[in-house]
Design an enzyme around this catalytic site. Structure first.
Site, PDB file in Angstrom:
ATOM      1  CG  HIS A   1      82.179  54.556  66.034  1.00 21.34           C
ATOM      2  ND1 HIS A   1      81.306  54.579  64.957  1.00 21.34           N
ATOM      3  CD2 HIS A   1      82.663  53.289  66.084  1.00 21.34           C
ATOM      4  CE1 HIS A   1      81.273  53.383  64.394  1.00 21.34           C
ATOM      5  NE2 HIS A   1      82.079  52.579  65.062  1.00 21.34           N
TER       6      HIS A   1
ATOM      7  CG  ASP B   1      81.989  58.227  63.243  1.00 21.92           C
ATOM      8  OD1 ASP B   1      82.111  57.608  64.319  1.00 21.92           O
ATOM      9  OD2 ASP B   1      82.834  58.191  62.330  1.00 21.92           O
TER      10      ASP B   1
ATOM     11  CG  ASP C   1      80.218  49.801  62.684  1.00 22.15           C
ATOM     12  OD1 ASP C   1      80.735  50.019  63.783  1.00 22.15           O
ATOM     13  OD2 ASP C   1      80.827  49.938  61.602  1.00 22.15           O
TER      14      ASP C   1
ATOM     15  CD  GLU D   1      85.661  53.063  63.955  1.00 22.49           C
ATOM     16  OE1 GLU D   1      86.399  52.058  63.953  1.00 22.49           O
ATOM     17  OE2 GLU D   1      84.719  53.213  63.152  1.00 22.49           O
ATOM     18  CD  GLU D   2      82.457  53.442  60.620  1.00 23.99           C
ATOM     19  OE1 GLU D   2      83.389  53.107  59.867  1.00 23.99           O
ATOM     20  OE2 GLU D   2      81.715  52.629  61.211  1.00 23.99           O
TER      21      GLU D   2
ATOM     22  CD  GLU E   1      84.002  49.224  66.016  1.00 27.27           C
ATOM     23  OE1 GLU E   1      83.272  48.679  65.159  1.00 27.27           O
ATOM     24  OE2 GLU E   1      84.240  50.439  66.022  1.00 27.27           O
TER      25      GLU E   1
ATOM     26  CG  HIS F   1      80.488  49.684  56.928  1.00 27.11           C
ATOM     27  ND1 HIS F   1      81.796  50.018  56.633  1.00 27.11           N
ATOM     28  CD2 HIS F   1      80.309  50.026  58.222  1.00 27.11           C
ATOM     29  CE1 HIS F   1      82.385  50.526  57.705  1.00 27.11           C
ATOM     30  NE2 HIS F   1      81.482  50.538  58.684  1.00 27.11           N
TER      31      HIS F   1
END
Length: 382
Positions: free
Chosen positions: A68, A70, A101, A134-135, A163, A352
């Protein structure tokens, strides 16, 4: 065909501030890169989400890479040591939102694919399934793409998801499955009234407390082969009442269950509803449960594919990775409907977080893992 520098491609992707659901040009970078390698690219937009399915080759087997573009929001901008979207390298470490990520994994697999194609190591097909959702709620991303590809009869034989699966040091863990996840909101409606006249009211709070106590009292299971025990966590309790002398008319709670294959999402949703109804029995209150099943538990059984991935990691990292099912959910929960899926990526400790970062050396190590994986894949699955 020119070689791809995985680190520079990661930096280019980070400079596109693709906070869900914004794309900010990130998918254009991926599409342009893959088209330059000879991939046939299809943009698959659902709602406001940009998705991409790209394939090199027309024959099987088809090894897919999923990821992903995003990213989550930056958070406190002032807390970052560098601009979160400047993609600066400091002391051999790349800092930026998406460094771990998981824009680095997309770049590393693209660089690995470029080398494999140049070396003539792709007798079948390599594909990329990249989403921008995805997020977020993940409704218009990989889930929709998988449904569309399945309806078309697109054959994908195995999939690698990028991931950040490593736990403490690079290559110590890959994911071969994930627990399922269900969110549920319980709303108990009563009758508002004055605290001095409780016979004229119906307090929903005790009903909600009884329901939550019953739910938490159950030991869901003791674990499942390859999985840790399921767990239920209450994440929010809300009684919208600002007065001290008013019995509230409504009380709400939210909870989440991460569950192993002992359970299904539907079974757990029915159990939550039954306990809420039972707690309201004999009272004027009414209980309503709204469940949302994010994904079911799944496991990619040990076999040639998991062994191949583990061997590629061990070659580069110098250690045999743990084959794990721990952690949260990922888009692998959707892809498993098409084919066996394994997740392998960087160390996830800073994902994150403020100053999300990845050592440049580890991005290149991840590329090396993917290179070995691709080469061995087409030798093993002819």
């Amino acid at each position: 065909m020119s070689a791809i520098d995985a680190v520079e491609l990661t930096r280019e992707l980070i400079r596109k501030p693709s906070v869900t659901p914004a794309d900010a040009g990130a998918m254009d970078v991926v599409e342009r890169t893959l088209a330059g390698l000879g991939f046939v690219c299809r943009r698959m937009r659902f709602g406001e989400i940009e998705n991409l399915y790209a394939r090199y080759g027309t024959t099987r087997p088809n090894l897919c890479f999923a990821g992903h573009t995003d990213v989550v929001p930056v958070g406190d901008v002032a807390a970052w040591s560098k601009d979160a979207f400047a993609a600066e390298v400091v002391g051999g470490v790349l800092i930026g939102r998406g460094a771990v990520d998981m824009k680095s994994a997309i770049a590393a697999f693209a660089a690995a694919a470029a080398r494999a194609i140049a070396a003539g190591q792709v007798p079948g097909s390599i594909s990329f399934l990249i989403t921008g959702d995805e997020e977020g709620v993940a409704l218009d991303g990989t889930k929709r793409v998988v449904e569309a590809l399945a309806a078309e009869g697109e054959a994908i034989d195995h999939c690698v998801v990028g991931e950040p699966t490593s736990s403490e040091i690079f290559g110590d863990m890959v994911k071969v499955g994930r627990r399922g996840s269900i969110n549920a909101e319980i709303e108990v409606t009563g009758v508002q009234g004055h605290v001095a006249y409780p016979h004229r009211a119906a307090n929903p709070v005790p009903v909600l407390i009884r329901a939550l106590a019953a739910l938490q009292a159950r030991v869901l299971d003791e674990g499942y082969p390859e999985f840790q025990p399921s767990n239920l966590e209450v994440t929010k309790i809300d009684v919208p009442n600002t007065a001290t002398n008013v019995i509230p008319g409504v009380a709400r709670a939210r909870l989440n269950i991460r569950f192993n294959p002992t359970h299904t999402g539907a079974e757990l949703a029915a159990w939550i509803a039954a306990e809420a109804d039972k707690a309201a029995e004999g009272t004027p209150c009414k209980a309503a449960v709204t469940p949302q099943i994010s994904g079911e538990a799944f496991l990619t059984e040990p076999g040639p594919f998991t062994e191949l991935v583990a061997a590629a990691v061990a070659d580069v990292a110098g250690r045999a990775p743990e084959l794990s099912t721990t952690g949260g959910t990922s888009d692998a929960r959707f892809i498993r409907a098409l084919c066996p899926v394994v997740e392998v990526g960087l160390v996830g400790q800073t994902m994150h977080q403020v100053d999300e970062r990845a050592p440049v050396a580890e991005i290149r190590m991840l590329q090396a893992v993917y290179e070995r994986l691709i080469a061995r894949y087409f030798e093993a699955f002819k």
